[in-house]
Structures are given as C-alpha cells and as structure tokens.
Design an enzyme around this catalytic site. Structure first.
Site, PDB file in Angstrom:
ATOM      1  N   LYS A 169       0.842  -1.218   0.000  1.00 25.78           N
ATOM      2  CA  LYS A 169       0.000   0.000   0.000  1.00 25.78           C
ATOM      3  C   LYS A 169       0.871   1.261   0.000  1.00 25.78           C
ATOM      4  CE  LYS A 169      -3.684   2.570   0.041  1.00 25.78           C
ATOM      5  NZ  LYS A 169      -3.718   3.674   0.890  1.00 25.78           N
ATOM      6  N   GLU A 176       0.491   6.675  -6.733  1.00 22.68           N
ATOM      7  CA  GLU A 176      -0.623   7.656  -6.751  1.00 22.68           C
ATOM      8  C   GLU A 176      -0.065   9.086  -6.858  1.00 22.68           C
ATOM      9  OE1 GLU A 176      -3.749   6.870  -3.680  1.00 22.68           O
ATOM     10  OE2 GLU A 176      -3.087   8.777  -2.888  1.00 22.68           O
TER      11      GLU A 176
HETATM   12  N1  LIG Z   1      -9.777   8.493   3.713  1.00 24.97           N
HETATM   13  C1  LIG Z   1      -9.201   7.755   2.770  1.00 24.97           C
HETATM   14  O1  LIG Z   1      -9.367   7.967   1.571  1.00 24.97           O
HETATM   15  C2  LIG Z   1      -8.340   6.586   3.154  1.00 24.97           C
HETATM   16  C3  LIG Z   1      -7.920   6.396   4.459  1.00 24.97           C
HETATM   17  N2  LIG Z   1      -7.114   5.323   4.768  1.00 24.97           N
HETATM   18  C4  LIG Z   1      -6.634   5.105   6.125  1.00 24.97           C
HETATM   19  O2  LIG Z   1      -7.705   4.599   6.919  1.00 24.97           O
HETATM   20  C5  LIG Z   1      -7.546   5.016   8.281  1.00 24.97           C
HETATM   21  C6  LIG Z   1      -8.821   5.754   8.718  1.00 24.97           C
HETATM   22  O3  LIG Z   1      -8.995   6.835   7.841  1.00 24.97           O
HETATM   23  P1  LIG Z   1     -10.367   7.702   7.793  1.00 24.97           P
HETATM   24  O4  LIG Z   1     -11.535   6.832   8.015  1.00 24.97           O
HETATM   25  O5  LIG Z   1     -10.249   8.508   6.559  1.00 24.97           O
HETATM   26  O6  LIG Z   1     -10.152   8.637   9.083  1.00 24.97           O
HETATM   27  P2  LIG Z   1     -11.274   9.452   9.881  1.00 24.97           P
HETATM   28  O7  LIG Z   1     -10.542  10.549  10.556  1.00 24.97           O
HETATM   29  O8  LIG Z   1     -12.415   9.793   8.986  1.00 24.97           O
HETATM   30  O9  LIG Z   1     -11.801   8.411  10.978  1.00 24.97           O
HETATM   31  C7  LIG Z   1     -11.010   7.918  12.025  1.00 24.97           C
HETATM   32  C8  LIG Z   1     -11.946   7.522  13.152  1.00 24.97           C
HETATM   33  O10 LIG Z   1     -11.194   6.864  14.157  1.00 24.97           O
HETATM   34  C9  LIG Z   1     -11.684   7.308  15.420  1.00 24.97           C
HETATM   35  N3  LIG Z   1     -10.637   7.079  16.406  1.00 24.97           N
HETATM   36  C10 LIG Z   1      -9.469   7.762  16.545  1.00 24.97           C
HETATM   37  N4  LIG Z   1      -8.755   7.213  17.556  1.00 24.97           N
HETATM   38  C11 LIG Z   1      -9.491   6.195  18.040  1.00 24.97           C
HETATM   39  C12 LIG Z   1      -9.278   5.262  19.084  1.00 24.97           C
HETATM   40  N5  LIG Z   1      -8.147   5.265  19.815  1.00 24.97           N
HETATM   41  N6  LIG Z   1     -10.260   4.357  19.352  1.00 24.97           N
HETATM   42  C13 LIG Z   1     -11.392   4.350  18.611  1.00 24.97           C
HETATM   43  N7  LIG Z   1     -11.645   5.214  17.615  1.00 24.97           N
HETATM   44  C14 LIG Z   1     -10.703   6.111  17.329  1.00 24.97           C
HETATM   45  C15 LIG Z   1     -12.036   8.763  15.209  1.00 24.97           C
HETATM   46  O11 LIG Z   1     -12.940   9.217  16.201  1.00 24.97           O
HETATM   47  C16 LIG Z   1     -12.640   8.725  13.810  1.00 24.97           C
HETATM   48  O12 LIG Z   1     -14.038   8.502  13.839  1.00 24.97           O
HETATM   49  C17 LIG Z   1      -6.284   5.901   8.301  1.00 24.97           C
HETATM   50  O13 LIG Z   1      -5.182   5.124   8.643  1.00 24.97           O
HETATM   51  C18 LIG Z   1      -6.176   6.378   6.858  1.00 24.97           C
HETATM   52  O14 LIG Z   1      -4.867   6.724   6.501  1.00 24.97           O
HETATM   53  C19 LIG Z   1      -6.762   4.392   3.832  1.00 24.97           C
HETATM   54  C20 LIG Z   1      -7.177   4.516   2.539  1.00 24.97           C
HETATM   55  C21 LIG Z   1      -7.967   5.629   2.080  1.00 24.97           C
HETATM   56  O1  LIG Z   2      -4.226   6.202   1.190  1.00 23.17           O
HETATM   57  C1  LIG Z   2      -4.938   7.043   0.694  1.00 23.17           C
HETATM   58  C2  LIG Z   2      -5.288   7.012  -0.736  1.00 23.17           C
HETATM   59  O2  LIG Z   2      -4.732   5.904  -1.371  1.00 23.17           O
HETATM   60  C3  LIG Z   2      -5.471   8.138   1.563  1.00 23.17           C
HETATM   61  O3  LIG Z   2      -6.307   9.026   0.881  1.00 23.17           O
HETATM   62  C4  LIG Z   2      -4.387   8.837   2.290  1.00 23.17           C
HETATM   63  O4  LIG Z   2      -4.954   9.627   3.302  1.00 23.17           O
HETATM   64  C5  LIG Z   2      -3.527   9.698   1.385  1.00 23.17           C
HETATM   65  O5  LIG Z   2      -2.634  10.390   2.192  1.00 23.17           O
HETATM   66  P1  LIG Z   2      -1.407  11.262   1.649  1.00 23.17           P
HETATM   67  O6  LIG Z   2      -1.950  12.090   0.514  1.00 23.17           O
HETATM   68  O7  LIG Z   2      -0.992  12.053   2.823  1.00 23.17           O
HETATM   69  O8  LIG Z   2      -0.356  10.301   1.230  1.00 23.17           O
END
Ligand SMILES: NC(=O)C1=CN([C@@H]2O[C@H](COP(=O)(O)OP(=O)(O)OC[C@H]3O[C@@H](n4cnc5c(N)ncnc54)[C@H](O)[C@@H]3O)[C@@H](O)[C@H]2O)C=CC1
Ligand SMILES: O=C(CO)[C@H](O)[C@H](O)COP(=O)(O)O
Length: 298
Positions: A169, A176
């Site tokens: 990833k 990307e």
């Molecule tokens: N947003 C995207 O496009 C993508 C995100 N990711 C990864 O997925 C993961 C989550 O990303 P998102 O959902 O976008 O983040 P987000 O910020 O939308 O959600 C994270 C959630 O985790 C909760 N949280 C934080 N600490 C916590 C804890 N200790 N216990 C329980 N809940 C907790 C927060 O309250 C929040 O609801 C990250 O590692 C991100 O890098 C991976 C691929 C794509």
């Molecule tokens: O993993 C991803 C997409 O594939 C997420 O969108 C991630 O948050 C991208 O983060 P950054 O632009 O800081 O690398």
C-alpha cells in the site's frame, strides 16, 4: 460471521456497512459517541469501550481497526491486546508504516493482518482493493469479511508475511503521487498552452478510450466540472505526504531509483511555502553573476 470494528470515520463506517450488507454481524466502537451511534443506526451493535467490544465478540474474535495510523493504533492495541489470544485475529486496515505493523504483530498474541486499503470513500459502493499481509490461516479466516469489504473475491489477496500488506500500500501511494503529478503537469501545459481549452472536455475525451484513462483522470474531470477549467479558488497547497515520504525513504535505502515519485513529493512540500527560499536565492544570484535585474516583492 461476527466482527468488531474499531474506528468508524470515513473508512470504518464503509467497512461496517459493507460487512452488514453481506449478512454478517458487527460490533462497533469509536471514541466518538456520534460515530458509534451512526454505526448502530446502520445495524451494528454499539460497544461502549474496547473491553465491552471484546466481551461481545466471544471466542475467536475477529477485529478490524480503522483508526488513524500511528498513536491511535498503538493505544487501541495496548488496551485490546491483553484481551486477545492466539485464536483471535486483528486487521489493521489503516495506512500504517509496514515496520510498525511488523513490530505490533510481535507484541500481540492474536494473529495480526496488515491490510492496505485503497479506494477511498468511493469504496462505499464499489468496495475496496485490499492488500493483506500476515499468517495464511488468519487471512483464510477473514476471507468472508474481505470478500464483503473488497470489490469481491478478486479485490483482495494475501501479499505475503506481516508487513507486506502495508508495504504494497505504501508503494501504491507513491504511484498515486506520481500519477497525480503527471496529470497535473499535462493539464498545467494545456491550461497555459496555445489553445483556449475546456479541460473538463479534454478529461472526458481522454477518459473515453484514451491510453491514459483512469479513475484519477475521472476525478480530474469531476474537479474541472465542479471548480471550473481554472480550478477557481482551489489553493496551490497539497497536504499529507507521509506515505510518499516512506516510499522515497525505502527506495533510497534499497537503492531503487524513483525520480517521479520523489519529484511529486517534493512538489507537495514546495507547495506549502508561499515564497520558496531556493527560488528567491536564484533570483538574487542571477544578479550576482550576470547583473540581471532582481525581481523584488511589492
Ligand atoms: N480516507 C481515505 O481515503 C483513506 C484512508 N485510509 C486510512 O484509513 C484510516 C482511517 O482513515 P479515515 O476513516 O479517513 O479517518 P477518519 O478521521 O475519517 O476516521 C477515524 C476515526 O477513528 C476514530 N478514532 C481515533 N482514535 C481512536 C481510538 N483510539 N479508538 C477508537 N476510535 C478512534 C475517530 O474518532 C474517527 O471517527 C487511516 O489510517 C487512513 O490513513 C486508507 C485509505 C484511504
Ligand atoms: O491512502 C490514501 C489514498 O490511497 C489516503 O487518501 C491517504 O490519506 C492519502 O494520504 P497522503 O496524501 O498524505 O499520502
């Protein structure tokens, strides 16, 4: 099958919904009561903490973490780890550094799967692409869940031992960055080139049969449609950067040339400075060696 999901933000909520839609049971927890309530509204059983979540899962617990990478993963495992044994499986679906995943796998008794997740919020309908590392038996045990969260059986695979999922990833994100940079440069030239072009129309045409069609190019088309050909008020500033930095660090360590990915990362960093020191110095040096006029700020 029953799974626990910890972290119910943009991505975790999609995991919950897709697992529920596939007919499985979900126990859900987030530090935010609002997020936990939203998952309950979708049909999950809410937990009021990690201990409660573990209690509700019974034997052979299957738990998906979708919290922000870094401290939140460690904080969750510090509390959850002692409640798990070697029949249990933990999946980290976030963007953790692969070496952190290897370290974490050694500290929890449960089998640990590091799962790179790609597709973003659009995965709500389409499903994600999942790159999984870790023990084979644990991957097999989680297959019904991976089938549900991914685009289907072809949308996930085991890459190798623990660490390999997040490693793949990380490189995906480097690619990307480079693709975004390539599209950005092409559209920059078209926007500043010889013809008065409608960039949404260019992107749409390219997306229909051209060699360079892609989802990122569809997102370019959407951006020009929604913001205008000149991108309107969208600022010259690109945030994020951790996964690209890790990709470049790894490439340096392995002595693999990745100039495009590095260039894209450097452009991001450069975008955060209003007045780039190196360019200001070059401006001054041209005066030094050639008595060329110094351009000064108003
Ligand atoms: N947003 C995207 O496009 C993508 C995100 N990711 C990864 O997925 C993961 C989550 O990303 P998102 O959902 O976008 O983040 P987000 O910020 O939308 O959600 C994270 C959630 O985790 C909760 N949280 C934080 N600490 C916590 C804890 N200790 N216990 C329980 N809940 C907790 C927060 O309250 C929040 O609801 C990250 O590692 C991100 O890098 C991976 C691929 C794509
Ligand atoms: O993993 C991803 C997409 O594939 C997420 O969108 C991630 O948050 C991208 O983060 P950054 O632009 O800081 O690398």
């Amino acid at each position: 099958m029953q799974i626990g999901v910890v972290g119910l933000g943009r991505m975790g909520q999609i995991v919950v919904n897709r697992v529920l839609d596939a007919g499985h049971d979900v126990v859900a927890f987030d530090l935010s009561e609002e997020a936990t309530a939203a998952a309950a509204g979708a049909g999950a059983t809410p937990a009021d903490g990690l201990e409660d979540l573990a209690d509700r899962l019974g034997e052979e617990k299957r738990i998906w973490l979708m919290v922000p990478a870094g401290d939140a993963v460690d904080a969750t495992l510090d509390e959850l780890g002692p409640l798990l044994d070697d029949d249990d499986v933990v999946v980290d679906g976030g963007n953790s550094h692969f070496e952190e995943s290897v370290r974490r796998a050694e500290t929890v008794e449960a089998a640990y799967l590091d799962c790179g997740t790609s597709g973003g919020p659009a995965g709500a309908e389409l499903g994600f692409s999942l790159m999984v590392g870790g023990p084979e038996w644990a991957y097999e045990a989680m297959t019904p869940v991976f089938d549900a969260v991914a685009t289907g059986p072809d949308g996930h695979d085991r890459m190798g031992p623990v660490g390999s999922g997040h490693y793949v990833k990380m490189v995906h994100n480097g690619v990307e960055y480079a693709l975004m940079q390539a599209y950005g440069e092409g559209f920059d030239l078209l926007a500043n080139g010889r013809y008065d072009l409608d960039l949404e129309s260019v992107a749409k045409t390219w997306n229909n049969g051209a060699v360079i069609r892609s989802w990122l190019l569809e997102l370019c088309e959407e951006a020009f449609r929604e913001e205008g050909t000149d991108l309107g008020t969208v600022a010259d500033h690109v945030s994020g950067g951790s996964t690209g930095t890790w990709t470049v660090q790894e490439a340096l360590e392995r002595e693999v040339p990745v100039p495009l990915i590095y260039q894209a990362l450097a452009e991001r960093f450069g975008s955060r400075d209003d007045a780039r020191f190196s360019r200001r110095l070059a401006n001054r040096l041209r005066y030094g060696f050639g008595r060329h006029e110094i351009v000064r700020e108003e």
